[in-house]
Design an enzyme around this catalytic site. Sequence first.
Site, PDB file in Angstrom:
ATOM      1  CG  ASP A  82     -18.749  -1.381 -64.580  1.00 32.15           C
ATOM      2  OD1 ASP A  82     -17.786  -2.054 -64.631  1.00 32.15           O
ATOM      3  OD2 ASP A  82     -19.834  -1.726 -63.827  1.00 32.15           O
ATOM      4  CD  GLU A 134     -13.580  -9.317 -65.700  1.00 32.55           C
ATOM      5  OE1 GLU A 134     -14.113  -8.074 -65.742  1.00 32.55           O
ATOM      6  OE2 GLU A 134     -13.747 -10.263 -65.620  1.00 32.55           O
ATOM      7  N   GLY A 181     -23.283  -8.792 -58.165  1.00 34.38           N
ATOM      8  CA  GLY A 181     -24.588  -9.006 -57.385  1.00 34.38           C
ATOM      9  C   GLY A 181     -24.534  -9.502 -56.022  1.00 34.38           C
ATOM     10  CG  HIS A 208     -14.902  -5.571 -61.534  1.00 37.93           C
ATOM     11  ND1 HIS A 208     -15.802  -5.118 -62.425  1.00 37.93           N
ATOM     12  CD2 HIS A 208     -13.852  -4.888 -61.798  1.00 37.93           C
ATOM     13  CE1 HIS A 208     -15.292  -4.309 -63.184  1.00 37.93           C
ATOM     14  NE2 HIS A 208     -14.140  -4.224 -62.931  1.00 37.93           N
ATOM     15  CG  ASN A 232     -24.688  -1.334 -59.659  1.00 36.48           C
ATOM     16  OD1 ASN A 232     -25.428  -0.404 -59.078  1.00 36.48           O
ATOM     17  ND2 ASN A 232     -25.130  -2.123 -60.747  1.00 36.48           N
TER      18      ASN A 232
HETATM   19  P1  13P Z   1     -21.557  -5.340 -57.255  1.00 33.31           P
HETATM   20  O1  13P Z   1     -22.967  -5.017 -57.874  1.00 33.31           O
HETATM   21  O2  13P Z   1     -21.464  -6.597 -56.915  1.00 33.31           O
HETATM   22  O3  13P Z   1     -21.051  -4.171 -56.446  1.00 33.31           O
HETATM   23  O4  13P Z   1     -20.385  -5.240 -58.486  1.00 33.31           O
HETATM   24  C1  13P Z   1     -20.435  -3.842 -58.977  1.00 33.31           C
HETATM   25  C2  13P Z   1     -19.240  -3.978 -60.146  1.00 33.31           C
HETATM   26  O5  13P Z   1     -18.347  -4.825 -60.013  1.00 33.31           O
HETATM   27  C3  13P Z   1     -19.337  -3.176 -61.374  1.00 33.31           C
HETATM   28  O6  13P Z   1     -18.461  -3.718 -62.301  1.00 33.31           O
END
Ligand code: 13P
Length: 284
Positions: A82, A134, A181, A208, A232
């Site tokens: 990632d 990206e 986040g 994302h 995440n």
């Molecule tokens: P989040 O932590 O906001 O879910 O984003 C995860 C992400 O886009 C990893 O590339």
Amino acid sequence: MNLVPMAEILNDAHKKGYAVGGFNINNLEFLQGIVWAAEELNSPLILQASEGAIRYMGMDYVAGMVDAAVKNTSIPVALHLDHGSSFEKVMQCIRNGFSSVMIDASKLTFAENIELTKKVVEAAHSVGVSIEAELGTIGGTEDDHKVEGKDAMYTDPEQAKEFVDATGVDALAVAIGTAHGVYKGEPELDFERLDTIKKLIDMPVVLHGASGISAADLKKGVELGVNKVNVNTDFQQVFTAKIKELFADDSDLYDPRKYCGPGRDAIKEKVKEKIMILGSSDRA
Ligand code: 13P
């Protein structure tokens, strides 16, 4: 490791109109919670690790743990880097068995982004590894990857077409209003932009920063052609909330299995919820 290239998973999702989770691993409990959820729902899976998570766990542990998970499952699994920040970092992951990598050159100029991405595509494709890139800049913070709100920039559809034609990437991450986040306000997604991009590029699109996005918005994104949805923070939050709850009930807890185990179960439930929203159950 018997991983599958991410392109194989995403091309099917693109053809049939569903999305697969790009779920981030941070430790053993994340890995098990995510894999067990995908197995239960018979869903293909993209496990991904950020550079920060790889530093935290150690490359050998990431490769070793994922190897153990893959040997014990029959669902198709890809292991993806990632937000790879350089050619060198991407190569390290390929050497360690990753079946997919992201090169995130979105902070460079358009021409430089194309140049670096093309170089990575040539190297990765020569060994059967898939590539995500990206275009535009997604705001927010993920480990070392920080983009201030004022620097976030939506993806330009015409540029997206030029970019994928010039580079030959397998999947494109687009900026349409999500951020990594925790959201401060209510996120507003530019679905019209997504629709225009998808129609122009006609290939797998990645969203994302999907934590904190409502189920209705995620579903709409998938309907309009998102095929990989990265999560995440949502998993980090449920894991930590469960542990806090257990300590609030019993401050004498000391056996990590008694709080990390329930934390892992909480991740598993959240992953199942996401898989149902994305429509990847029974697609393995
Ligand atoms: P989040 O932590 O906001 O879910 O984003 C995860 C992400 O886009 C990893 O590339």
